[in-house]
Design an enzyme around this catalytic site. Structure first.
Site, PDB file in Angstrom:
ATOM      1  N   SER A 259       0.822  -1.207   0.000  1.00  0.00           N
ATOM      2  CA  SER A 259       0.000   0.000   0.000  1.00  0.00           C
ATOM      3  C   SER A 259       0.860   1.263   0.000  1.00  0.00           C
ATOM      4  O   SER A 259       2.067   1.213   0.229  1.00  0.00           O
ATOM      5  CB  SER A 259      -0.900  -0.002   1.233  1.00  0.00           C
ATOM      6  OG  SER A 259      -0.100   0.222   2.383  1.00  0.00           O
ATOM      7  N   LYS A 260       0.178   2.345  -0.217  1.00  0.00           N
ATOM      8  CA  LYS A 260       0.801   3.663  -0.148  1.00  0.00           C
ATOM      9  C   LYS A 260       1.452   3.847   1.225  1.00  0.00           C
ATOM     10  O   LYS A 260       2.559   4.345   1.346  1.00  0.00           O
ATOM     11  CB  LYS A 260      -0.326   4.677  -0.368  1.00  0.00           C
ATOM     12  CG  LYS A 260       0.011   6.103  -0.168  1.00  0.00           C
ATOM     13  CD  LYS A 260      -1.082   6.957  -0.770  1.00  0.00           C
ATOM     14  CE  LYS A 260      -1.983   7.526   0.296  1.00  0.00           C
ATOM     15  NZ  LYS A 260      -3.069   8.371  -0.269  1.00  0.00           N
ATOM     16  N   ARG A 261       0.737   3.401   2.263  1.00  0.00           N
ATOM     17  CA  ARG A 261       1.219   3.511   3.642  1.00  0.00           C
ATOM     18  C   ARG A 261       2.551   2.783   3.839  1.00  0.00           C
ATOM     19  O   ARG A 261       3.426   3.235   4.560  1.00  0.00           O
ATOM     20  CB  ARG A 261       0.195   2.918   4.628  1.00  0.00           C
ATOM     21  CG  ARG A 261      -1.127   3.652   4.693  1.00  0.00           C
ATOM     22  CD  ARG A 261      -1.275   4.304   6.014  1.00  0.00           C
ATOM     23  NE  ARG A 261      -0.049   5.064   6.237  1.00  0.00           N
ATOM     24  CZ  ARG A 261       0.478   5.404   7.377  1.00  0.00           C
ATOM     25  NH1 ARG A 261      -0.055   5.092   8.409  1.00  0.00           N
ATOM     26  NH2 ARG A 261       1.577   6.082   7.490  1.00  0.00           N
TER      27      ARG A 261
END
Ligand code: GLU
Length: 500
Positions: A259-261
Site C-alpha cells: 500500500s501507499k502507507r
C-alpha cells in the site's frame, strides 16, 4: 487480433501495481503483434482527482510503455475518456431492461442503510439480490403503473443487474484456470446511477466490447467482478474477451497488498513518479533516481518468470519472452533491495559519458565545474560501487575538493614518526614525474618504496589520507592522475603542514 487495454481510474497517483498491469498488457500485445490501448475510466465523479490522468500518461511515458490508442492518441474508437462517452451507455442499460436482465430500483440510500443495519443486528449481511428483491422498491416488485409513475414524477432511480439465482457459473481465467461461482451468492449490482452515469461495471463492459478488446488483463482485485462481467456479455449476446487476473503485489513483510502507507512507513517509493498530496509528498521511483528500464525490468519479474535464471531483460527481450502462462497465481512480494539491485545493474551498463552528463548536473548545483572528460574519468572509477547517480557525490567528492578534515582514528594509526619524511620524499618523486598518468606514477612511487626498503603500509595509507581524508576511495594513483600534479602536491603539503 489481440487488443488489450489499460483502464485506470484517475483517483490519485498510479500505484506501481498499476504500472505493472500496464506493462503486462503492453508485453502481451506486442508479443502477439497486437494493440495496446489506454482508456480512462472516470465515471465515478466523487473519486475523480485533478491531475491524476496526466500523472498516468506521464508515468507510462517515463517508463517507456507506449500505447497505440487512447487519450491523446485518438484512434477509431475515440473518445477514450469515459466521461466523454456518457451518451453511449444509457442505451445499453435500456437494452438490458428490455431483455429482462436489469430492473429499476427506487430504494433510497437511507432505506438501504437501514436494511443494512437491521440485517447486521440479526448477525446477517444485507445483499440486494434474489433473496429479498421482491420485498424492496424496484420494478420487479412494484406494478408497471407504479414504476411508470415514479419515473414520470422524477423520482431518483438506479438500474440494477438481475443476477440469476440458480447457476453455478464456470469461467476461465488464463492465469487461474477454471473459476467457479454460484450466482446465488452474488448481488444485483448497480449498473446505472441516479446521476445519469454508468457504474464501472457497465461502462467497462460496453467499452471493452465497442473497442474490440480481445483480452482483459488486470489486477486480482477485479476477480470478484468477473462473474458479473461474464454475465453482462451473455446478456448483451456479445462474445466475451478472455480474462487474466494478475497476482497482487504484496507488502515486503507480513500479509496483504503493498500500500501507499507501506511506502511512507518504510521509506521507499511505491509510485512511478513523485505525487503531491494534500498531506505530503509521495515518493516516486523517478525522483529517487531509478532508471525507467530498471523499474520496468523489476516490475516484469514481480509475478512473472522467464523460465530460467536470467534476470536482466530489455523491454524488447521481455516482449519476445512474455507469456501469460508464466504469470504466477500467488502474490508477488515487493522487495526494494531487488529494485536497487536492478538499478545498480543498469547503471553499470550505462556509458560513462551518459552518466558523466548526469553527474555534471549534480556538480553544477554545488558550483563545481570540470571538463566533461574529467567527470567521465571519475565516473569510470566509482560507478562500480554506485546504485544511483546520486551516489556519485558521496563516492567521489574527493576528486573535486580537498579533504575538509582527516579521519582522526586513521590518522592516529597511520601517522608514524617517519611519515613526514616519507611523504615529503614521495612529493618530490611526484613533482618530478612528467608523464602524469596513473601507471607511471605507480611505477615511480613503487620504485622509490623498494629502493628505500620501506613497506607499502608505511607509504600508501598516509598518502591516501592526504588525498581522500579517510581510508577509502579509488586506486590512489588513479586519483592522482585525475586531480593532477598541482592538486596532488597541494594536498600532500596540506597534510604535512597539519602533522608536523
Ligand atoms: N477502472 C478499473 C481500475 O481502476 C479497471 C479495471 C479493469 O481493468 O477492468 O483498475
Amino acid at each position: 487480433m489481440v487488443r488489450v487495454r489499460f483502464a485506470p481510474s484517475p483517483t490519485g497517483a498510479l500505484h506501481i501495481g498499476g504500472v505493472r498491469t500496464a506493462l503486462f498488457n503492453y508485453l502481451f500485445a506486442k508479443k502477439h503483434g497486437g494493440e495496446f490501448l489506454l482508456r480512462i475510466e472516470d465515471t465515478d465523479q466523487n473519486r475523480y482527482v485533478e491531475g491524476a490522468e496526466k500523472y498516468i500518461i506521464d508515468s507510462l511515458n517515463w517508463c517507456g510503455i507506449p500505447y497505440d490508442e487512447g487519450v491523446g492518441k485518438e484512434g477509431k474508437h475515440a473518445p477514450y475518456r469515459q466521461s466523454e462517452r456518457k451518451e453511449i451507455y444509457k442505451k445499453y442499460a435500456d437494452e438490458l431492461l428490455e431483455k429482462g436482465w436489469a430492473y429499476y430500483a427506487f430504494d433510497t440510500a437511507q432505506e438501504l442503510d437501514d436494511y443494512r443495519k437491521k440485517y447486521e443486528a440479526e448477525g446477517k449481511t444485507f445483499i440486494y439480490n434474489w433473496s429479498n428483491r421482491q420485498q424492496l422498491k424496484n420494478s420487479l416488485a412494484l406494478t408497471k403503473e407504479e414504476v411508470q409513475k415514479r419515473i414520470e414524477i422524477g423520482e431518483e432511480f438506479v438500474i440494477r443487474f438481475k443476477m440469476p439465482n440458480d447457476e453455478v457459473l464456470k469461467m476461465n481465467d488464463l492465469i487461474r484456470g477454471e473459476v467457479t461461482v454460484d450466482t446465488k451468492t452474488l448481488d444485483d449490482k448497480v449498473l446505472f446511477k441516479s446521476d445519469g452515469m454508468p457504474t464501472y461495471h457497465l461502462a467497462n463492459i460496453v467499452d471493452d466490447h465497442l473497442m474490440e478488446i480481445s483480452h482483459v488483463i488486470r489486477g486480482e482485485e477485479w476477480l470478484p467482478s468477473m462473474p458479473l462481467h461474464v454475465l453482462l456479455y451473455r446478456a448483451f449476446g456479445w462474445e466475451a474477451p478472455q480474462f487474466a487476473h494478475l497476482p497482487l503485489i504484496l507488502k515486503p513483510v507480513g500479509n496483504g497488498k503493498l500500500s501507499k502507507r507501506d511506502g511512507i512507513k518504510l521509506g521507499f517509493p511505491v509510485f512511478p513518479m513523485d505525487w503531491q498530496e494534500e498531506n505530503g509528498m509521495l515518493k516516486g521511483f523517478r525522483g529517487e533516481g531509478y532508471f525507467p528500464e530498471a523499474l520496468v525490468n523489476f516490475l516484469a519479474l514481480l509475478g512473472w518468470n522467464p523460465g530460467n535464471d536470467e534476470e536482466i531483460f530489455s523491454l524488447q527481450q521481455l516482449t519476445e519472452l512474455f507469456d501469460l502462462e508464466r504469470v504466477h497465481k500467488a502474490g508477488a512480494r515487493f522487495n526494494i533491495e531487488k529494485a536497487q539491485w536492478f538499478n545498480h545493474q543498469y547503471l553499470q551498463k550505462k556509458s560513462n559519458i551518459e552518466l558523466a552528463r548526469e553527474f555534471e548536473k549534480i556538480l553544477s548545483e554545488k558550483n563545481i565545474s570540470r571538463p566533461i572528460e574529467i567527470i567521465e574519468k571519475v565516473v569510470a572509477l566509482i560507478k562500480e560501487r554506485a546504485t544511483f547517480v546520486s551516489d556519485f557525490w558521496e563516492l567521489g567528492n574527493y576528486f573535486f575538493q580537498k579533504p575538509e578534515k582527516y579521519d582522526e582514528k586513521a590518522l592516529k594509526k597511520q601517522w608514524k614518526e617517519d611519515t613526514n619524511v616519507i611523504l615529503s620524499e614521495v612529493a618530490e618523486i611526484i613533482n618530478h614525474t612528467t608523464d602524469f598518468s596513473s601507471s607511471v606514477l605507480e611505477e615511480n612511487v613503487k620504485k622509490y618504496i623498494s629502493e628505500k626498503g620501506y613497506g607499502f603500509g608505511q607509504v600508501m595509507p598516509p598518502l591516501r589520507l592526504a588525498l581522500v581524508g579517510e581510508m577509502k576511495g579509488a586506486h590512489i594513483f588513479d586519483i592522482m592522475e585525475v586531480i593532477g600534479k598541482e592538486e596532488t602536491l597541494s594536498r600532500l603539503s596540506a597534510i604535512l603542514k597539519e602533522n608536523k
